[in-house]
Every structure is written in C-alpha cells, then in structure tokens.
Design a protein around this motif. Sequence first.
Motif, PDB file in Angstrom:
ATOM      1  N   PRO A 205       0.875  -1.254   0.006  1.00 25.50           N
ATOM      2  CA  PRO A 205      -0.039  -0.168  -0.132  1.00 25.50           C
ATOM      3  C   PRO A 205       0.970   1.314   0.014  1.00 25.50           C
ATOM      4  N   GLU A 206       2.278   1.290   0.491  1.00 25.38           N
ATOM      5  CA  GLU A 206       2.920   2.372   0.639  1.00 25.38           C
ATOM      6  C   GLU A 206       3.913   2.121  -0.354  1.00 25.38           C
ATOM      7  N   VAL A 207       3.932   1.457  -1.523  1.00 21.11           N
ATOM      8  CA  VAL A 207       4.855   1.236  -2.463  1.00 21.11           C
ATOM      9  C   VAL A 207       5.654   2.650  -2.793  1.00 21.11           C
ATOM     10  N   ASP A 208       6.953   2.555  -2.824  1.00 23.96           N
ATOM     11  CA  ASP A 208       7.712   3.698  -3.445  1.00 23.96           C
ATOM     12  C   ASP A 208       8.045   3.420  -4.922  1.00 23.96           C
ATOM     13  N   PHE A 209       7.581   4.186  -5.896  1.00 21.59           N
ATOM     14  CA  PHE A 209       7.631   3.950  -7.424  1.00 21.59           C
ATOM     15  C   PHE A 209       8.253   5.017  -7.959  1.00 21.59           C
ATOM     16  N   ARG A 210       9.310   4.679  -8.755  1.00 20.14           N
ATOM     17  CA  ARG A 210       9.774   5.537  -9.941  1.00 20.14           C
ATOM     18  C   ARG A 210       9.956   4.879 -11.092  1.00 20.14           C
ATOM     19  N   ALA A 211       9.849   5.564 -12.475  1.00 16.04           N
ATOM     20  CA  ALA A 211      10.026   4.946 -13.729  1.00 16.04           C
ATOM     21  C   ALA A 211      10.396   5.995 -14.725  1.00 16.04           C
TER      22      ALA A 211
ATOM     23  N   GLY B 128       9.303   9.547 -22.904  1.00 15.75           N
ATOM     24  CA  GLY B 128       8.779  10.883 -22.678  1.00 15.75           C
ATOM     25  C   GLY B 128       9.013  11.439 -21.449  1.00 15.75           C
ATOM     26  N   ARG B 129       9.145  10.772 -20.320  1.00 16.01           N
ATOM     27  CA  ARG B 129       9.317  11.234 -19.068  1.00 16.01           C
ATOM     28  C   ARG B 129       9.563  10.649 -17.909  1.00 16.01           C
ATOM     29  N   PRO B 130       9.895  11.208 -16.812  1.00  9.31           N
ATOM     30  CA  PRO B 130      10.057  10.275 -15.553  1.00  9.31           C
ATOM     31  C   PRO B 130       8.466  10.301 -14.928  1.00  9.31           C
ATOM     32  N   TRP B 131       8.399   9.165 -14.048  1.00 10.85           N
ATOM     33  CA  TRP B 131       7.242   8.989 -13.088  1.00 10.85           C
ATOM     34  C   TRP B 131       7.586   8.599 -11.898  1.00 10.85           C
ATOM     35  N   GLU B 132       6.753   9.331 -11.086  1.00  4.68           N
ATOM     36  CA  GLU B 132       6.815   8.940  -9.530  1.00  4.68           C
ATOM     37  C   GLU B 132       5.387   8.596  -8.884  1.00  4.68           C
TER      38      GLU B 132
ATOM     39  N   TRP C  96      -0.446   4.616 -18.682  1.00  3.92           N
ATOM     40  CA  TRP C  96       0.352   3.819 -19.766  1.00  3.92           C
ATOM     41  C   TRP C  96      -0.288   2.928 -20.450  1.00  3.92           C
ATOM     42  N   PHE C  97      -1.295   2.300 -19.926  1.00  4.18           N
ATOM     43  CA  PHE C  97      -1.995   1.458 -20.520  1.00  4.18           C
ATOM     44  C   PHE C  97      -3.676   1.939 -20.568  1.00  4.18           C
ATOM     45  N   GLU C  98      -4.103   2.586 -21.611  1.00  4.57           N
ATOM     46  CA  GLU C  98      -5.300   3.291 -21.641  1.00  4.57           C
ATOM     47  C   GLU C  98      -6.350   2.041 -21.927  1.00  4.57           C
ATOM     48  N   PRO C  99      -7.734   2.502 -21.836  1.00  4.04           N
ATOM     49  CA  PRO C  99      -8.757   1.478 -22.127  1.00  4.04           C
ATOM     50  C   PRO C  99      -8.712   0.880 -23.720  1.00  4.04           C
ATOM     51  N   THR C 100      -8.274   1.801 -24.495  1.00  6.43           N
ATOM     52  CA  THR C 100      -8.314   1.327 -25.811  1.00  6.43           C
ATOM     53  C   THR C 100      -6.819   0.736 -26.231  1.00  6.43           C
ATOM     54  N   ASP C 101      -6.172   0.403 -25.262  1.00  2.00           N
ATOM     55  CA  ASP C 101      -4.914  -0.258 -25.526  1.00  2.00           C
ATOM     56  C   ASP C 101      -5.017  -1.850 -25.142  1.00  2.00           C
ATOM     57  N   GLU C 102      -4.719  -2.764 -26.397  1.00  2.00           N
ATOM     58  CA  GLU C 102      -5.257  -3.986 -26.098  1.00  2.00           C
ATOM     59  C   GLU C 102      -3.717  -4.837 -25.892  1.00  2.00           C
ATOM     60  N   ILE C 103      -3.554  -5.464 -24.913  1.00  2.00           N
ATOM     61  CA  ILE C 103      -2.362  -6.000 -24.834  1.00  2.00           C
ATOM     62  C   ILE C 103      -2.608  -7.585 -25.239  1.00  2.00           C
ATOM     63  N   TYR C 104      -1.996  -8.178 -26.317  1.00  2.00           N
ATOM     64  CA  TYR C 104      -2.811  -9.545 -26.732  1.00  2.00           C
ATOM     65  C   TYR C 104      -1.928 -10.258 -26.729  1.00  2.00           C
ATOM     66  N   GLU C 105      -0.458 -10.237 -26.627  1.00  2.92           N
ATOM     67  CA  GLU C 105       0.688 -11.279 -26.518  1.00  2.92           C
ATOM     68  C   GLU C 105       1.546 -11.080 -25.696  1.00  2.92           C
ATOM     69  N   ILE C 106       2.217 -11.927 -24.865  1.00  2.00           N
ATOM     70  CA  ILE C 106       3.391 -11.876 -23.983  1.00  2.00           C
ATOM     71  C   ILE C 106       4.450 -12.305 -24.585  1.00  2.00           C
ATOM     72  N   LEU C 107       5.428 -11.810 -25.340  1.00  4.48           N
ATOM     73  CA  LEU C 107       6.475 -12.497 -25.792  1.00  4.48           C
ATOM     74  C   LEU C 107       7.468 -13.085 -25.043  1.00  4.48           C
TER      75      LEU C 107
ATOM     76  N   ALA D  41      -2.199   5.356  -5.972  1.00  5.37           N
ATOM     77  CA  ALA D  41      -1.614   6.247  -6.770  1.00  5.37           C
ATOM     78  C   ALA D  41      -0.825   5.820  -8.092  1.00  5.37           C
ATOM     79  N   LEU D  42      -0.131   4.698  -7.554  1.00  4.45           N
ATOM     80  CA  LEU D  42       0.497   4.053  -8.749  1.00  4.45           C
ATOM     81  C   LEU D  42      -0.269   3.478  -9.811  1.00  4.45           C
ATOM     82  N   VAL D  43      -1.501   2.862  -9.472  1.00 10.25           N
ATOM     83  CA  VAL D  43      -2.182   2.403 -10.569  1.00 10.25           C
ATOM     84  C   VAL D  43      -3.243   3.890 -11.269  1.00 10.25           C
ATOM     85  N   LYS D  44      -3.693   4.714 -10.493  1.00 10.41           N
ATOM     86  CA  LYS D  44      -4.447   5.783 -11.050  1.00 10.41           C
ATOM     87  C   LYS D  44      -3.490   6.771 -11.741  1.00 10.41           C
ATOM     88  N   GLU D  45      -2.493   7.150 -11.270  1.00 10.80           N
ATOM     89  CA  GLU D  45      -1.503   8.038 -11.630  1.00 10.80           C
ATOM     90  C   GLU D  45      -0.660   7.693 -12.973  1.00 10.80           C
ATOM     91  N   VAL D  46      -0.295   6.347 -12.700  1.00  9.07           N
ATOM     92  CA  VAL D  46       0.677   5.775 -13.848  1.00  9.07           C
ATOM     93  C   VAL D  46       0.218   4.779 -14.593  1.00  9.07           C
TER      94      VAL D  46
END
Length: 146
Positions: A48-54, A58-62, A77-88, A68-73
């Motif tokens: 719940p208190e994860v410390d995240f940076r990426a 295009g930019r850095p993320w925190e 990154w993965f919008e509703p129209t983004d379909e992840i269809y294969e894990i390589l 906050a990690l899910v909602k703000e990052v």
Amino acid sequence: MLLRLWVNAFALSEGGILMGSVEASVGERFVDALLAKDWRRVETVVDPEVDFRALTPGRPWEATGSTALVKEVFEHWFEPTDEIYEILDVSTDRVVDRHRVVYRFRIRNPGGDYVCEQTAYFDEVDNRITKLRILCSGFLPSAMRS
C-alpha cells in the motif's frame, strides 16, 4: 486472458495460476496482473505504501502508494483502448538482494500495433513489492503478423 508461456518453461493458465507445483514469483504475479490491466490485482501485489519511480521515453514518473501507482501511472500507460494481446517474453533474476523482472509484449490501439519491453527492479517484503523501479522502451511500431 492470454495463455502465457514464461521463459523458465512454466505455463500459466487463465487467471495467472501456475500449472504444476511451482508457485509464481512476486515479479511474475506483478507482470501477469499489470499486462492483464487488472488494477485490483496489481494493488494486491504491491505494498500500500510502495515507493515507485519509472522512466519512459517521454518522461519520468513517480508515485507513492498502490492506489496512486495505478491511477496516476499504470492507467495512463495502458489506456482503455490499449489491447495487450500477446506476452512475448518474461524473465526473472536477482541483482544481489534486488529482484528483476523483464517483460516484452505486443499491444495494439487505434494508432497501430506495437511491441514494448519493460525492466522492473524491485524489493519485496512479505510477498509484496515495496520499492519498484521500471525502465520502459516505449511502444515501438511492429509489423502486423499474418
């Protein structure tokens, strides 16, 4: 959900449960939840208190905290129209006491078909990610497979 084959030759069934007696690592569970865009499950893998940076092209993320990690990052990154269809590819390793998971996947959206790779370094306590650093390749145009 996609059938996922991990580099270490263990197959995941729908819902992300490893077939056989080997339990998925925290890194594998994180990737499975993230690429399924299962935000509730992501929040169960990270503290719940994860410390995240990426860093993306295009930019850095925190973010601090799982919500906050899910909602703000991740939802950006993965919008509703983004379909992840294969894990390589997914591979896990350690650098001394820090965990690493590298994952490459195919994603499509109205803008086209892409390949993306991310490398995540993380610390874990009690099977939850407490510190997470991600480096992202960005969405790279991919030729459509026939």
